[in-house]
Write an enzyme that holds these catalytic residues in place. Structure first.
Site, PDB file in Angstrom:
ATOM      1  CB  CYS A   2     -34.287  34.148   4.002  1.00 11.29           C
ATOM      2  SG  CYS A   2     -34.769  35.855   4.181  1.00 11.29           S
ATOM      3  NE  ARG A  27     -31.862  30.074   0.269  1.00  3.73           N
ATOM      4  CZ  ARG A  27     -32.500  29.587  -0.802  1.00  3.73           C
ATOM      5  NH1 ARG A  27     -31.839  28.842  -1.653  1.00  3.73           N
ATOM      6  NH2 ARG A  27     -33.755  29.831  -0.996  1.00  3.73           N
ATOM      7  CD1 TRP A  74     -30.909  40.018   0.094  1.00  5.58           C
ATOM      8  CD2 TRP A  74     -33.123  40.226  -0.092  1.00  5.58           C
ATOM      9  NE1 TRP A  74     -31.173  40.969  -0.871  1.00  5.58           N
ATOM     10  CE2 TRP A  74     -32.524  41.115  -1.008  1.00  5.58           C
ATOM     11  CE3 TRP A  74     -34.527  40.181  -0.020  1.00  5.58           C
ATOM     12  CZ2 TRP A  74     -33.265  41.945  -1.849  1.00  5.58           C
ATOM     13  CZ3 TRP A  74     -35.254  41.015  -0.859  1.00  5.58           C
ATOM     14  CH2 TRP A  74     -34.616  41.880  -1.759  1.00  5.58           C
ATOM     15  CG  ASN A 100     -36.776  31.746   2.378  1.00  9.69           C
ATOM     16  OD1 ASN A 100     -36.887  32.882   1.939  1.00  9.69           O
ATOM     17  ND2 ASN A 100     -36.417  30.725   1.621  1.00  9.69           N
ATOM     18  N   GLY A 101     -39.376  33.901   3.076  1.00  6.46           N
ATOM     19  CA  GLY A 101     -40.529  34.178   2.219  1.00  6.46           C
ATOM     20  C   GLY A 101     -41.208  35.473   2.628  1.00  6.46           C
ATOM     21  CD  GLU A 478     -24.622  38.623 -17.686  1.00  9.31           C
ATOM     22  OE1 GLU A 478     -25.762  39.101 -17.554  1.00  9.31           O
ATOM     23  OE2 GLU A 478     -24.046  38.002 -16.766  1.00  9.31           O
ATOM     24  CE  LYS A 482     -22.696  39.071 -13.714  1.00 12.19           C
ATOM     25  NZ  LYS A 482     -23.771  38.222 -14.066  1.00 12.19           N
ATOM     26  CD  GLU A 485     -24.667  40.819 -10.506  1.00 16.34           C
ATOM     27  OE1 GLU A 485     -25.614  40.589  -9.755  1.00 16.34           O
ATOM     28  OE2 GLU A 485     -24.378  40.098 -11.476  1.00 16.34           O
ATOM     29  CG  HIS A 501     -31.093  57.633 -31.511  1.00 16.23           C
ATOM     30  ND1 HIS A 501     -31.531  58.470 -32.518  1.00 16.23           N
ATOM     31  CD2 HIS A 501     -30.605  56.529 -32.126  1.00 16.23           C
ATOM     32  CE1 HIS A 501     -31.343  57.882 -33.693  1.00 16.23           C
ATOM     33  NE2 HIS A 501     -30.772  56.705 -33.478  1.00 16.23           N
ATOM     34  CE  LYS A 596     -25.899  32.130  -7.769  1.00 15.77           C
ATOM     35  NZ  LYS A 596     -25.288  32.875  -8.865  1.00 15.77           N
TER      36      LYS A 596
HETATM   37  O1  M6R Z   1     -31.753  32.053 -10.432  1.00 14.59           O
HETATM   38  P1  M6R Z   1     -32.112  32.921 -11.609  1.00 14.59           P
HETATM   39  O2  M6R Z   1     -31.287  32.632 -12.806  1.00 14.59           O
HETATM   40  O3  M6R Z   1     -33.579  32.853 -11.946  1.00 14.59           O
HETATM   41  O4  M6R Z   1     -31.809  34.386 -11.136  1.00 14.59           O
HETATM   42  C1  M6R Z   1     -32.143  35.475 -11.929  1.00 14.59           C
HETATM   43  C2  M6R Z   1     -31.429  36.724 -11.443  1.00 14.59           C
HETATM   44  O5  M6R Z   1     -31.805  37.021 -10.136  1.00 14.59           O
HETATM   45  C3  M6R Z   1     -29.903  36.567 -11.499  1.00 14.59           C
HETATM   46  O6  M6R Z   1     -29.475  36.226 -12.784  1.00 14.59           O
HETATM   47  C4  M6R Z   1     -29.235  37.873 -11.064  1.00 14.59           C
HETATM   48  O7  M6R Z   1     -29.465  38.861 -12.021  1.00 14.59           O
HETATM   49  C5  M6R Z   1     -27.735  37.671 -10.838  1.00 14.59           C
HETATM   50  N1  M6R Z   1     -27.331  38.391  -9.664  1.00 14.59           N
HETATM   51  C6  M6R Z   1     -26.909  38.161 -11.967  1.00 14.59           C
HETATM   52  O8  M6R Z   1     -25.553  37.997 -11.744  1.00 14.59           O
END
Ligand code: M6R
Length: 601
Positions: A2, A27, A74, A100-101, A478, A482, A485, A501, A596
């Site tokens: 948010c 956000r 969000w 927000n929160g 990673e 990527k 998501e 396994h 984000k």
């Molecule tokens: O702001 P941060 O690095 O603490 O965020 C952690 C995760 O939320 C962030 O890396 C998330 O996994 C991303 N969407 C990955 O691309």
């Protein structure tokens, strides 16, 4: 999670709020809304969907004002719909609020004070605004009612409140959620992120948790929990507004992938002294070097960077290191060593899961270092030390340049701690990082080839596997994150030796398996794993490193120091994911259900 923006001044608040929300949309983007106040009262515009949808409605109306608040959501409490969108209003519509929160005790507060109130939404926010009206009806001034309600709240919040009977004030407060005041000539602004305010000012004032802030056109009054007025200096933020623009790129993600070589070179500059040696604040090195064990705490991509960081710290500095997912660590804390040091890795510096660990470990008296891209962020302010990533704003929800910047900064920290421990340097790290920057550049120049890989391997598939061994395994995690998501392809990263396994049962004709082969000691074994899946019909793609490559490899990255390969081997995976999502017509920068900055636990 948010975003909030507020403006009070002489100009058209509508446009400033909408532009601010566009900058905060990363956000959260389930719904958006603004409230404008003028002599006729407060008008709320809100809509499920993106800021562009809100703009269409707001622009169709003549209503304007020089005072207003806005929100991009969000969803936490209640589905994304019109009713649950912010701003929310009290029963009489006198008070209007954005939040927000997450309020943990909203049900208790509702049951205790608001049994007779009819609620229009499922949100915790509506409880806050109805409570403010409840206490106002009992005779408290707006400031008193706001203060009282803030005192009753348990949880995280950033709040901005309008009172229809007072067109000269925005009431603001925060706890654990980010909120800043932007200061100007005859106007003031408030927002979750400085980026939203850069359009009007680059001068800011911090707000601390539990303070009550009264924002007027020509002054900002900050009061502590006891009502004492606080003197707070402003500071000038050194953010280049163009860093937050897409420029020539179609998406922020593509721009941020391309920025990685430049970020690497900036990090080399920032952590180098005039003699060309590695440099870092002595107090940080003192604390890290004293630790008998390092605990890295992070989430998502930052967690994956932490896995690579562990390799540097253990192999170069010789300090045992554990890497933990923040959301697990807080509820299942392992036995700690005698002299632990905590490293919190967070691009945003706001991740609630990591902060929860920081708060708890601080209580236990353990030293902390935050590695973040955002100076002044919560995790930075609350830790003993901060190392900055110098990556520039990362806007795309999928983290790219922050990941490689985190790895680079951790490599520098590890080498400096190794020196402090009297270990002979086995490499010239700055030179090796410069080589990695050049190699990254060579890979981004091959973006068209990565697009072809995305076409060949991922165009129609429902799932994909990334495999690697040792440090390549960390990168495969990673790569899988990527891809899943942003393309919504079910993707998993596996240690090559682990497939047999169980997971190999999922391999069928044409299942894409992307293997990393950049490590000499496991080069033959990962290639053996590729053969195992190929024998079962997998469509295999091998990304190897020059010097270790074999005939038939799909792509070969330039040769660099083996431990630093994640800096480069991740880049093809980022690009392949980008194009896979693009080809599916998806919103690459704002994937569904994500945000984000994850400020809820
Ligand atoms: O702001 P941060 O690095 O603490 O965020 C952690 C995760 O939320 C962030 O890396 C998330 O996994 C991303 N969407 C990955 O691309």
């Amino acid at each position: 999670m948010c975003g909030i923006v507020g403006y009070i001044g002489k100009d058209n608040a509508k446009e400033i709020l909408l532009k601010g929300l566009e900058k905060l949309e990363y956000r959260g983007y389930d719904s958006a809304g603004i409230a404008l106040e003028n002599a006729d009262g407060v008008t709320v515009f809100k809509e499920k969907g993106r800021i562009a949808d809100l703009r269409n409605i707001a622009d169709d109306s003549d209503v304007d004002g020089t005072l207003g608040i806005g929100h991009t959501r969000w969803a936490t409490h209640g589905v994304p719909n019109h009713e649950n969108s912010h701003p929310h209003q009290s029963a009489t519509k006198r008070f209007t609020l954005v939040h927000n929160g997450v309020i943990e005790n909203y049900e208790e507060l509702r049951d205790e004070y608001l049994a007779d109130v009819k609620f229009l939404s499922e949100t915790d926010t509506e409880v806050i605004i109805q409570l403010i009206e409840h206490f106002s009806n009992e005779g408290l001034s707006t400031e008193e009612a706001f203060t009282k309600v803030v005192e009753l709240l348990h949880g995280s919040y950033a709040l901005a409140l309008l009172d229809e009977e007072d067109s000269d004030t925005i009431y603001v407060a925060k706890n654990k959620s980010p909120l800043l005041i932007g200061v100007g000539e005859d106007f003031n602004v408030v927002a979750s992120d400085a980026l939203a305010m850069l359009q009007v000012t680059n001068e800011y004032k911090e707000i601390h948790d539990h303070e009550i802030v009264i924002v007027k056109r020509d002054e900002v009054i900050i009061k502590d929990v006891d009502g004492n007025v606080q003197d707070r200096d402003t500071y000038i933020a050194e953010i280049d507004a163009s860093d937050a623009e897409k420029g020539v790129y179609d998406h922020y993600m593509l721009k941020e992938i391309h920025e990685q070589p430049a970020v690497m070179r900036r990090i080399i500059q920032e952590y180098q002294d005039d003699q060309g040696n590695l440099k870092m604040d002595d107090a940080i090195i003192d604390d890290v070097a004293k630790a008998d064990r390092i605990y890295i705490i992070a989430a998502g991509t930052s967690y994956h960077a932490g896995l690579v960081g562990k390799e540097f710290i253990e192999k170069w500095a010789g300090v045992p290191t554990e890497v933990h997912v923040a959301s697990e660590f807080v509820y299942n804390t392992p036995l700690l060593s005698e002299k632990p040091l905590f490293i919190y890795i967070s691009q945003s510096g706001e991740t609630a899961d990591s902060r929860a660990v920081l708060v708890e470990m601080k209580k236990r008296g353990h030293k902390s270092l935050t590695v973040t891209n955002v100076p002044g962020s919560t995790l930075s302010r609350e830790a003993d030390h901060t190392l900055l990533l110098h990556a520039g704003p990362e806007i795309a929800v999928a983290s790219t340049k922050a990941y490689t910047a985190q790895i680079a900064v951790l490599s520098i920290l590890s080498q400096i701690v190794a020196e402090r421990h009297g270990k002979e340097a086995t490499i010239d790290l700055l030179q090796e990082l410069a080589k990695a920057a050049n190699a990254m550049e060579a890979v981004v120049d091959d973006a068209e080839f990565m697009e072809q890989i995305a076409t060949d391997y991922l165009e129609t598939t429902r799932n994909a596997f990334f495999i690697g061994r040792t440090i390549d395994y960390n990168v495969s995690l990673e790569g899988a994150l990527k891809l899943k998501e942003i393309s919504y392809i079910q993707a998993e990263g596996f240690a090559g030796g682990e497939l047999k396994h169980g997971t190999i049962a999922l391999i069928e004709d044409n299942t894409p398996v992307i293997a990393l082969a950049t490590q000499e000691n496991v080069n033959l074994s990962i290639r053996g794993n590729v053969k195992e899946v190929a024998a079962r019909g997998a469509h295999t793609c091998i990304i190897s490193m020059d010097g270790l490559n074999k005939a038939g490899d799909t792509y070969v990255i330039p040769q660099i120091n083996e431990l630093l390969t994640p800096l480069v081997s991740v880049v093809p995976l980022q690009l392949i994911s980008y194009y896979a999502a693009l080809h599916r017509g998806l919103d690459v920068d704002k994937p569904r259900n994500l945000a984000k900055s994850v400020t809820v636990e």
